[in-house]
Design a protein around this motif. Structure first.
Motif, PDB file in Angstrom:
ATOM      1  N   GLN A   1       0.860  -1.191   0.000  1.00 27.47           N
ATOM      2  CA  GLN A   1       0.000   0.000   0.000  1.00 27.47           C
ATOM      3  C   GLN A   1       0.889   1.233   0.000  1.00 27.47           C
ATOM      4  O   GLN A   1       1.544   1.526   0.985  1.00 27.47           O
ATOM      5  N   HIS A   2       0.950   1.941  -1.120  1.00 25.15           N
ATOM      6  CA  HIS A   2       1.779   3.140  -1.192  1.00 25.15           C
ATOM      7  C   HIS A   2       0.978   4.343  -0.698  1.00 25.15           C
ATOM      8  O   HIS A   2      -0.240   4.359  -0.774  1.00 25.15           O
ATOM      9  N   ALA A   3       1.698   5.365  -0.218  1.00 20.15           N
ATOM     10  CA  ALA A   3       1.024   6.597   0.213  1.00 20.15           C
ATOM     11  C   ALA A   3       0.369   7.274  -0.985  1.00 20.15           C
ATOM     12  O   ALA A   3       0.859   7.184  -2.107  1.00 20.15           O
ATOM     13  N   ALA A   4      -0.747   7.979  -0.745  1.00 20.49           N
ATOM     14  CA  ALA A   4      -1.399   8.731  -1.822  1.00 20.49           C
ATOM     15  C   ALA A   4      -0.454   9.841  -2.292  1.00 20.49           C
ATOM     16  O   ALA A   4       0.272  10.413  -1.481  1.00 20.49           O
TER      17      ALA A   4
ATOM     18  N   ILE B   1       3.262  10.876  -9.178  1.00 19.07           N
ATOM     19  CA  ILE B   1       2.556   9.837  -9.931  1.00 19.07           C
ATOM     20  C   ILE B   1       3.456   9.350 -11.059  1.00 19.07           C
ATOM     21  O   ILE B   1       3.896  10.150 -11.889  1.00 19.07           O
TER      22      ILE B   1
ATOM     23  N   THR C   1      -5.404   1.810  -8.444  1.00 16.67           N
ATOM     24  CA  THR C   1      -4.334   2.794  -8.194  1.00 16.67           C
ATOM     25  C   THR C   1      -4.596   4.067  -8.991  1.00 16.67           C
ATOM     26  O   THR C   1      -4.384   5.178  -8.500  1.00 16.67           O
TER      27      THR C   1
ATOM     28  N   ARG D   1      -7.259   5.945  -7.077  1.00 16.07           N
ATOM     29  CA  ARG D   1      -6.760   6.550  -5.833  1.00 16.07           C
ATOM     30  C   ARG D   1      -5.902   7.784  -6.145  1.00 16.07           C
ATOM     31  O   ARG D   1      -6.022   8.830  -5.501  1.00 16.07           O
ATOM     32  N   ASN D   2      -5.054   7.663  -7.166  1.00 17.18           N
ATOM     33  CA  ASN D   2      -4.225   8.817  -7.546  1.00 17.18           C
ATOM     34  C   ASN D   2      -5.106   9.989  -7.964  1.00 17.18           C
ATOM     35  O   ASN D   2      -4.883  11.133  -7.569  1.00 17.18           O
TER      36      ASN D   2
ATOM     37  N   ALA E   1      -6.837  11.789  -5.175  1.00 18.57           N
ATOM     38  CA  ALA E   1      -5.970  12.595  -4.296  1.00 18.57           C
ATOM     39  C   ALA E   1      -5.967  14.061  -4.738  1.00 18.57           C
ATOM     40  O   ALA E   1      -5.563  14.942  -3.984  1.00 18.57           O
TER      41      ALA E   1
ATOM     42  N   ALA F   1      -4.005  17.892  -0.074  1.00 12.32           N
ATOM     43  CA  ALA F   1      -3.490  16.530   0.112  1.00 12.32           C
ATOM     44  C   ALA F   1      -2.283  16.549   1.039  1.00 12.32           C
ATOM     45  O   ALA F   1      -2.119  15.701   1.913  1.00 12.32           O
TER      46      ALA F   1
ATOM     47  N   ARG G   1      -1.891  14.749   4.673  1.00 13.95           N
ATOM     48  CA  ARG G   1      -0.803  13.832   4.950  1.00 13.95           C
ATOM     49  C   ARG G   1      -0.060  14.246   6.207  1.00 13.95           C
ATOM     50  O   ARG G   1       0.253  13.440   7.060  1.00 13.95           O
TER      51      ARG G   1
END
Ligand SMILES: C[S@@+](CC[C@H](N)C(=O)[O-])C[C@H]1O[C@@H](n2cnc3c(N)ncnc32)[C@H](O)[C@@H]1O
Length: 288
Positions: free
Chosen positions: A4-7, A14, A96, A99-100, A103, A280, A284
């Motif tokens: 699970q990568h951070a947003a 990206i 993915t 999700r990107n 964000a 974002a 974070r």
């Protein structure tokens, strides 16, 4: 279990192929259309993990529709395309991408998961002001994408072709130049990675581009007459615009201000992306 990568906090986070020069050119083009009162939908063929979609999505107005088409998790239509997917896009998943995109934006675009040859079933003819063609690199597929782009575009709409001249993508070059020679496509300007073209009248848009380029202190461009078409060739910009210079007799310059970690995004992206990016980052930091 997949990692699970951070947003992503900005579009530089990206993975993808949209270089700063084309970020700037696409931003200019879409803003110019908006300032001219041009209204229409937007479409991207080949979204990968969302780098270009996030940028394009920042220009979608409430009355406009943005559609992205990608195979994502679905099978490729033939073996050559399947090999390309395995070689270059093996880690791609639709989740993915989503999700990107989320964000940076509140809502997803309309997503067509499948081959780009099906896009005509989802986007109305003559509805688009902008189409980005960046999917398969095979001649047969790109030729179909060219036909689809023409069908989707309004008369003066703009199509952008990625990899129109890369050494590893001769099929894209062949399909694009075939359309120029045989199908009335007018190339307007080129960056090292993308060609910007229209089936409409290129005159006013190209003139506006040249005026804008003339005002950009860091731009390097030249005119080319190619088979009866005037093409403006634009060199890659340096990553950051040059700092304004003080007049020759001014006092010694103050020390440079502290810059954010990814200044190019803050400096060059449209306000919606910049706001989303900052939100974002705040989210974070709040989680830390
Ligand atoms: C070069 S990447 C797109 C890059 C993206 N526009 C960016 O700037 O980051 C190409 C994408 O096209 C998709 N693709 C390849 N062949 C396709 C096909 N026949 N139909 C739909 N999508 C395809 C791949 O899954 C991949 O995500």
């Amino acid at each position: 279990m997949p990692t699970q990568h951070a947003a992503p906090a900005n579009i530089d986070d990206i993975p993808g192929w949209l270089r700063p020069t084309d970020q700037r050119l696409i931003n200019w083009l879409l803003s110019y259309q908006e300032n001219q009162g041009v209204q229409g939908d937007l479409c991207e063929l080949g979204a990968y993990l969302g780098k270009s979609a996030v940028l394009i999505g920042a220009h979608v107005r409430p009355v406009e529709m943005f559609t992205v088409c990608d195979l994502f998790d679905s099978p490729a239509p033939n073996e050559a395309n399947a090999a390309e997917m395995l070689r270059s896009y093996a880690t791609l998943t639709r989740s993915t991408f989503e999700r990107n995109y989320l964000a940076f934006h509140d809502r997803l675009p309309a997503i067509v998961e499948g081959a780009t040859s099906t896009i005509g079933e989802h986007v109305a003819p003559g509805s688009c002001r902008f189409v980005h063609v960046d999917a398969s690199h095979h001649f047969g597929h790109v030729s179909v994408d060219v036909v689809s782009a023409r069908a989707m575009l309004q008369p003066d709409g703009v199509v952008v072709f990625d990899d129109y001249r890369a050494a590893h993508t001769p099929g894209v070059a062949a399909a694009v130049w075939f359309a120029i020679h045989g199908e009335g496509l007018c190339p307007m300007w080129i960056s090292p990675n993308k060609m910007y073209a229209t089936w409409g009248d290129p005159t006013a848009l190209r003139k506006a581009l040249v005026e804008w380029l003339t005002d950009q202190p860091d731009s390097a461009w030249s005119d080319h007459d190619v088979a009866g078409h005037r093409i403006v060739q634009i060199a890659d910009w340096p990553k950051h615009p040059p700092a304004p210079q003080p007049p020759p007799s001014a006092a010694p310059p103050a020390p440079p201000p502290r810059r954010p970690k990814h200044p190019i995004i803050v400096d060059l992206l449209p306000p919606a992306v910049t706001r989303a990016l900052r939100a974002a980052r705040r989210r974070r930091e709040a989680r830390r």
